[in-house]
Design a protein around this motif. Sequence first.
Motif, PDB file in Angstrom:
ATOM      1  N   ARG A  38       0.837  -1.215   0.000  1.00 13.49           N
ATOM      2  CA  ARG A  38       0.000   0.000   0.000  1.00 13.49           C
ATOM      3  C   ARG A  38       0.861   1.250   0.000  1.00 13.49           C
ATOM      4  N   LEU A  39       1.889   1.256   0.810  1.00 11.34           N
ATOM      5  CA  LEU A  39       2.745   2.433   0.920  1.00 11.34           C
ATOM      6  C   LEU A  39       3.515   2.684  -0.374  1.00 11.34           C
ATOM      7  N   THR A  40       3.976   1.622  -1.009  1.00 13.26           N
ATOM      8  CA  THR A  40       4.686   1.748  -2.282  1.00 13.26           C
ATOM      9  C   THR A  40       3.755   2.278  -3.364  1.00 13.26           C
ATOM     10  N   GLU A  41       2.551   1.737  -3.419  1.00 11.64           N
ATOM     11  CA  GLU A  41       1.586   2.188  -4.428  1.00 11.64           C
ATOM     12  C   GLU A  41       1.176   3.641  -4.221  1.00 11.64           C
ATOM     13  N   ALA A  42       1.315   4.128  -2.998  1.00 14.20           N
ATOM     14  CA  ALA A  42       0.972   5.524  -2.697  1.00 14.20           C
ATOM     15  C   ALA A  42       2.183   6.443  -2.833  1.00 14.20           C
ATOM     16  N   GLY A  43       3.296   5.914  -3.345  1.00 12.68           N
ATOM     17  CA  GLY A  43       4.420   6.762  -3.677  1.00 12.68           C
ATOM     18  C   GLY A  43       5.612   6.758  -2.746  1.00 12.68           C
ATOM     19  N   LEU A  44       5.598   5.965  -1.681  1.00 13.31           N
ATOM     20  CA  LEU A  44       6.750   5.935  -0.778  1.00 13.31           C
ATOM     21  C   LEU A  44       7.785   4.927  -1.269  1.00 13.31           C
ATOM     22  N   ASP A  45       9.047   5.236  -1.022  1.00 12.34           N
ATOM     23  CA  ASP A  45      10.151   4.349  -1.377  1.00 12.34           C
ATOM     24  C   ASP A  45      10.421   3.428  -0.195  1.00 12.34           C
ATOM     25  N   ILE A  46      10.050   2.163  -0.350  1.00  6.95           N
ATOM     26  CA  ILE A  46      10.237   1.176   0.711  1.00  6.95           C
ATOM     27  C   ILE A  46      11.386   0.262   0.311  1.00  6.95           C
ATOM     28  N   PRO A  47      12.440   0.160   1.135  1.00 10.29           N
ATOM     29  CA  PRO A  47      13.544  -0.748   0.815  1.00 10.29           C
ATOM     30  C   PRO A  47      13.131  -2.199   1.065  1.00 10.29           C
ATOM     31  N   LYS A  48      12.696  -2.862   0.038  1.00  7.26           N
ATOM     32  CA  LYS A  48      12.109  -4.203   0.149  1.00  7.26           C
ATOM     33  C   LYS A  48      13.069  -5.261   0.693  1.00  7.26           C
ATOM     34  N   TYR A  49      14.364  -5.090   0.481  1.00  4.23           N
ATOM     35  CA  TYR A  49      15.321  -6.105   0.924  1.00  4.23           C
ATOM     36  C   TYR A  49      15.456  -6.176   2.438  1.00  4.23           C
ATOM     37  N   TYR A  50      14.947  -5.201   3.173  1.00 11.74           N
ATOM     38  CA  TYR A  50      15.012  -5.233   4.630  1.00 11.74           C
ATOM     39  C   TYR A  50      13.696  -5.634   5.291  1.00 11.74           C
ATOM     40  N   LEU A  51      12.673  -5.921   4.506  1.00 14.32           N
ATOM     41  CA  LEU A  51      11.366  -6.237   5.090  1.00 14.32           C
ATOM     42  C   LEU A  51      11.374  -7.598   5.770  1.00 14.32           C
ATOM     43  N   ALA A  52      10.744  -7.661   6.933  1.00 14.25           N
ATOM     44  CA  ALA A  52      10.592  -8.937   7.652  1.00 14.25           C
ATOM     45  C   ALA A  52       9.675  -9.849   6.852  1.00 14.25           C
ATOM     46  N   SER A  53       9.946 -11.146   6.894  1.00 12.84           N
ATOM     47  CA  SER A  53       9.152 -12.085   6.093  1.00 12.84           C
ATOM     48  C   SER A  53       7.745 -12.291   6.658  1.00 12.84           C
ATOM     49  N   GLU A  54       7.585 -12.253   7.944  1.00 12.51           N
ATOM     50  CA  GLU A  54       6.264 -12.381   8.580  1.00 12.51           C
ATOM     51  C   GLU A  54       6.093 -11.229   9.570  1.00 12.51           C
ATOM     52  N   PRO A  55       5.878 -10.026   9.049  1.00 17.18           N
ATOM     53  CA  PRO A  55       5.890  -8.857   9.939  1.00 17.18           C
ATOM     54  C   PRO A  55       4.789  -8.852  10.988  1.00 17.18           C
ATOM     55  N   GLU A  56       3.610  -9.386  10.670  1.00 14.25           N
ATOM     56  CA  GLU A  56       2.526  -9.401  11.661  1.00 14.25           C
ATOM     57  C   GLU A  56       2.912 -10.243  12.872  1.00 14.25           C
ATOM     58  N   LEU A  57       3.420 -11.442  12.617  1.00 14.88           N
ATOM     59  CA  LEU A  57       3.812 -12.334  13.715  1.00 14.88           C
ATOM     60  C   LEU A  57       5.008 -11.774  14.480  1.00 14.88           C
ATOM     61  N   THR A  58       5.960 -11.215  13.760  1.00 13.45           N
ATOM     62  CA  THR A  58       7.147 -10.644  14.398  1.00 13.45           C
ATOM     63  C   THR A  58       6.772  -9.464  15.277  1.00 13.45           C
ATOM     64  N   LEU A  59       5.893  -8.608  14.785  1.00 12.43           N
ATOM     65  CA  LEU A  59       5.456  -7.455  15.572  1.00 12.43           C
ATOM     66  C   LEU A  59       4.739  -7.912  16.834  1.00 12.43           C
ATOM     67  N   TYR A  60       3.836  -8.872  16.700  1.00  9.96           N
ATOM     68  CA  TYR A  60       3.098  -9.323  17.873  1.00  9.96           C
ATOM     69  C   TYR A  60       4.044  -9.946  18.910  1.00  9.96           C
ATOM     70  N   ALA A  61       5.012 -10.721  18.460  1.00  7.77           N
ATOM     71  CA  ALA A  61       5.980 -11.323  19.381  1.00  7.77           C
ATOM     72  C   ALA A  61       6.805 -10.244  20.077  1.00  7.77           C
ATOM     73  N   LEU A  62       7.203  -9.220  19.340  1.00  2.24           N
ATOM     74  CA  LEU A  62       7.954  -8.107  19.910  1.00  2.24           C
ATOM     75  C   LEU A  62       7.134  -7.397  20.983  1.00  2.24           C
ATOM     76  N   LEU A  63       5.870  -7.160  20.685  1.00  2.00           N
ATOM     77  CA  LEU A  63       5.002  -6.484  21.655  1.00  2.00           C
ATOM     78  C   LEU A  63       4.778  -7.330  22.902  1.00  2.00           C
ATOM     79  N   GLN A  64       4.666  -8.634  22.723  1.00  2.00           N
ATOM     80  CA  GLN A  64       4.486  -9.521  23.877  1.00  2.00           C
ATOM     81  C   GLN A  64       5.688  -9.470  24.811  1.00  2.00           C
ATOM     82  N   GLU A  65       6.875  -9.283  24.256  1.00  3.33           N
ATOM     83  CA  GLU A  65       8.079  -9.170  25.082  1.00  3.33           C
ATOM     84  C   GLU A  65       8.118  -7.852  25.842  1.00  3.33           C
TER      85      GLU A  65
END
Length: 97
Positions: A38-65
């Motif tokens: 969504r962000l890329t389609e709206a014109g932002l430059d997102i460095p794709k090579y650094y994106l987490a493979s499962e960001p939803e699960l990773t974020l939730y695990a980070l928040l749980q910690e």
Amino acid sequence: MNLNDLPGAEIILPGLSDLHSGNSNTTGALLVAIASTRLTEAGLDIPKYYLASEPELTLYALLQEEREDAYPYYNALLNSLNSFCNALEISYRYNRN
């Protein structure tokens, strides 16, 4: 358009900076990864090579910690992300025409 004026910018913009610096494991960077298409389609430059493979699960695990109330905070972050994306998309469409 000033991205700092969009709702949720205080979380999303530092996450975008984190990704550009190669840090993909912050709350903001994970949120950007969740909405990278969504962000890329709206014109932002997102460095794709650094994106987490499962960001939803990773974020939730980070928040749980970090906190006891991970689930409501996770949902609040997703709502902020959605608000940012919606405002960015509207602004992108408006400025493109």
